[in-house]
Design a protein around this motif. Structure first.
Motif, PDB file in Angstrom:
ATOM      1  N   PRO A  72      11.973   6.256  -4.989  1.00  0.00           N
ATOM      2  CA  PRO A  72      11.228   6.413  -3.731  1.00  0.00           C
ATOM      3  C   PRO A  72      10.500   5.142  -3.316  1.00  0.00           C
ATOM      4  N   ASP A  73       9.945   4.410  -4.284  1.00  0.00           N
ATOM      5  CA  ASP A  73       9.190   3.210  -3.937  1.00  0.00           C
ATOM      6  C   ASP A  73      10.098   2.115  -3.399  1.00  0.00           C
ATOM      7  N   MET A  74      11.304   2.012  -3.926  1.00  0.00           N
ATOM      8  CA  MET A  74      12.259   1.055  -3.371  1.00  0.00           C
ATOM      9  C   MET A  74      12.594   1.399  -1.925  1.00  0.00           C
ATOM     10  N   VAL A  75      12.775   2.678  -1.653  1.00  0.00           N
ATOM     11  CA  VAL A  75      13.065   3.122  -0.285  1.00  0.00           C
ATOM     12  C   VAL A  75      11.903   2.779   0.636  1.00  0.00           C
ATOM     13  N   LEU A  76      10.695   3.006   0.168  1.00  0.00           N
ATOM     14  CA  LEU A  76       9.509   2.711   0.972  1.00  0.00           C
ATOM     15  C   LEU A  76       9.382   1.216   1.247  1.00  0.00           C
TER      16      LEU A  76
ATOM     17  N   GLY B  15       0.807  -1.216   0.000  1.00  0.00           N
ATOM     18  CA  GLY B  15       0.000   0.000   0.000  1.00  0.00           C
ATOM     19  C   GLY B  15       0.836   1.259   0.000  1.00  0.00           C
ATOM     20  N   ARG B  16       2.153   1.121   0.249  1.00  0.00           N
ATOM     21  CA  ARG B  16       3.035   2.283   0.295  1.00  0.00           C
ATOM     22  C   ARG B  16       3.555   2.665  -1.088  1.00  0.00           C
TER      23      ARG B  16
ATOM     24  N   ALA C 244      11.771  -0.781   1.582  1.00  0.00           N
ATOM     25  CA  ALA C 244      12.809  -1.079   2.569  1.00  0.00           C
ATOM     26  C   ALA C 244      12.494  -0.452   3.927  1.00  0.00           C
ATOM     27  N   GLU C 245      11.305   0.158   4.053  1.00  0.00           N
ATOM     28  CA  GLU C 245      10.829   0.806   5.284  1.00  0.00           C
ATOM     29  C   GLU C 245      11.628   2.046   5.635  1.00  0.00           C
ATOM     30  N   GLY C 246      12.242   2.646   4.601  1.00  0.00           N
ATOM     31  CA  GLY C 246      12.913   3.914   4.789  1.00  0.00           C
ATOM     32  C   GLY C 246      12.000   5.076   4.431  1.00  0.00           C
ATOM     33  N   THR C 247      12.541   6.291   4.563  1.00  0.00           N
ATOM     34  CA  THR C 247      11.783   7.504   4.277  1.00  0.00           C
ATOM     35  C   THR C 247      12.466   8.294   3.174  1.00  0.00           C
ATOM     36  N   PRO C 248      11.827   8.413   2.002  1.00  0.00           N
ATOM     37  CA  PRO C 248      12.411   9.246   0.942  1.00  0.00           C
ATOM     38  C   PRO C 248      12.354  10.723   1.330  1.00  0.00           C
TER      39      PRO C 248
END
Length: 407
Positions: free
Chosen positions: A129-133, A9-10, A135-139
């Motif tokens: 950005p979606d890869m970062v999300l 969903g992210r 990985a539970e990171g914050t873009p």
């Protein structure tokens, strides 16, 4: 309880792939559509590379390989980094994956903890950005506007860095803008990063060989040796060698990170295709003089597209240094009305209008994090580009009323 994981969903599906698929669907339905959404060279893979793949098959090179690359390919990559980028790596500092996208994904999954921040200049490649999300990171998005030729400024990078910053993702030449940073511009950014030893740099160099008019290409760890131990230098064969379907990307970087990336790959895809690896080794080690002709063709296409877009009402287009994209502003069309009475309120409205009325498929700037713009790939034949730009001029001329945004 939903079958689909909450983490999905992210993120959203790739907008560039969606546009390309939509263009194909319309063509299949009989529509006259010119697709300018795909970042894929129209040139064929050179014969010497295809021959290397055939030889590998004939020699029975069709089995599992080492998870993150064959010794032969890793050695070719080591030599490439040394020859072209003045960077020294050992085999345990090299990772090979199924395309550059997997390399980037593996690196983020291997290094980003929940809450870690990743600085991404916008416009950005849609997947960052979606890869970062995932990985539970914050873009953390830093605007690099047309006023600065779509290049992030050192002061803006400094302002974006916090104690939680883990990575800067840096792409030059850029997808989607084609902007390429000079050695001096990279050094200015490096000077900021040297002061923040907790920040690592992920450089996406996929368009390294696609620069024009004598532009000198350099990469971060090459420009500033102090950042060598904090830099993952990512590249691949997709764009420069027209090997998009072969799916080989690679990187050089810190041993600890490379080992962690290999662990992730061992539990996901395992090794990239053995035949593709043999072809990639031949590509990287072979005669690349053919690129001169390709670059000249791309430059000619770029010049034609930029001129024709700047001749369109309400469009302004910067002339980029590299890649095979332009990122024109459609601000001069926002607020105007289409012939059937629809108001253009966003760059998404504008590209929808181009597709529905003129059959030209582009990607809206919102997908890349900076509006009101749209991306055109000129990695297709010149006749199609001229026809597409003629249709864009026609569509812009048909709009009525006054723009509500400054062009």
């Amino acid at each position: 309880m939903s079958l689909v994981a909450d983490r999905l969903g992210r993120i959203k599906p790739s907008p560039t792939i969606a546009v390309t698929n939509k263009a194909k669907e319309l063509k299949a339905a009989g529509r006259d559509v010119i697709g300018l959404g795909a970042g894929e060279p129209d040139f064929d893979t050179p014969d010497y590379i295809k021959n290397a793949a055939k030889t590998a098959m004939d020699n029975g090179d069709t089995k599992y390989t080492a998870v993150d690359g064959t010794p032969a390919l890793k050695d070719a990559i080591i030599e490439k980094f040394k020859r072209e980028n003045d960077l020294e790596y050992a085999r345990d500092q090299i990772s090979v994956g199924t395309g550059g996208k997997q390399i980037l994904y593996n690196a983020l999954m291997a290094s980003v903890n929940p809450g870690d921040e990743v600085v991404i200049p916008a416009p950005f490649w849609v997947s960052y950005p979606d890869m970062v999300l995932l990985a539970e990171g914050t873009p953390v998005i830093v605007d690099a506007t047309a006023a600065n030729n779509f290049k992030m400024q050192p002061a803006d990078l400094e302002a974006a860095i916090t104690p939680k910053t883990k990575w800067l993702i840096f792409n030059s030449p850029s997808n989607p803008t084609g902007a390429a940073y000079t050695r001096e511009e990279i050094q200015a950014l490096a000077d900021v990063l040297v002061k923040h030893p907790h920040v690592y740099i992920m450089t996406d160099d996929m368009y390294e060989h696609l620069v024009y008019e004598g532009f000198e290409y350099t990469t971060f760890a090459q420009v500033e040796p102090k950042l060598y131990d904090r830099t993952l230098t990512v590249n691949g064969v997709s764009k420069a060698f027209s090997m998009t379907g072969w799916r080989i990307g690679y990187a050089g970087g810190p041993k600890e990170l490379i080992k962690a990336m290999s662990k992730i790959q061992s539990q996901s895809t395992s090794n990239p295709c053995s035949i593709s690896q043999a072809a990639a080794a031949a590509a990287i080690s072979g005669d690349t003089s053919f690129m001169d002709e390709w670059r000249e063709a791309f430059k000619d296409r770029r010049d034609t597209v930029v001129k024709m877009l700047n001749d369109a009402d309400g469009i302004e287009c910067i002339n980029p240094e590299g890649a095979f994209y332009v990122y024109p502003s459609c601000a001069g069309c926002i607020g105007k009305t289409t012939p059937d009475g629809k108001k253009i309120e966003s760059d998404e409205d504008f590209v929808t209008y181009l597709l529905e009325t003129e059959g030209v498929a582009c990607v809206q700037g919102a997908a890349f994090g900076l509006s009101p713009h749209f991306r055109i790939s000129y990695a297709t034949d010149k006749d199609s580009l001229v026809e597409a730009c003629t249709r864009i001029q026609k569509a812009c001329a048909a709009l009525e009323g006054e723009a509500t945004k400054a062009a």
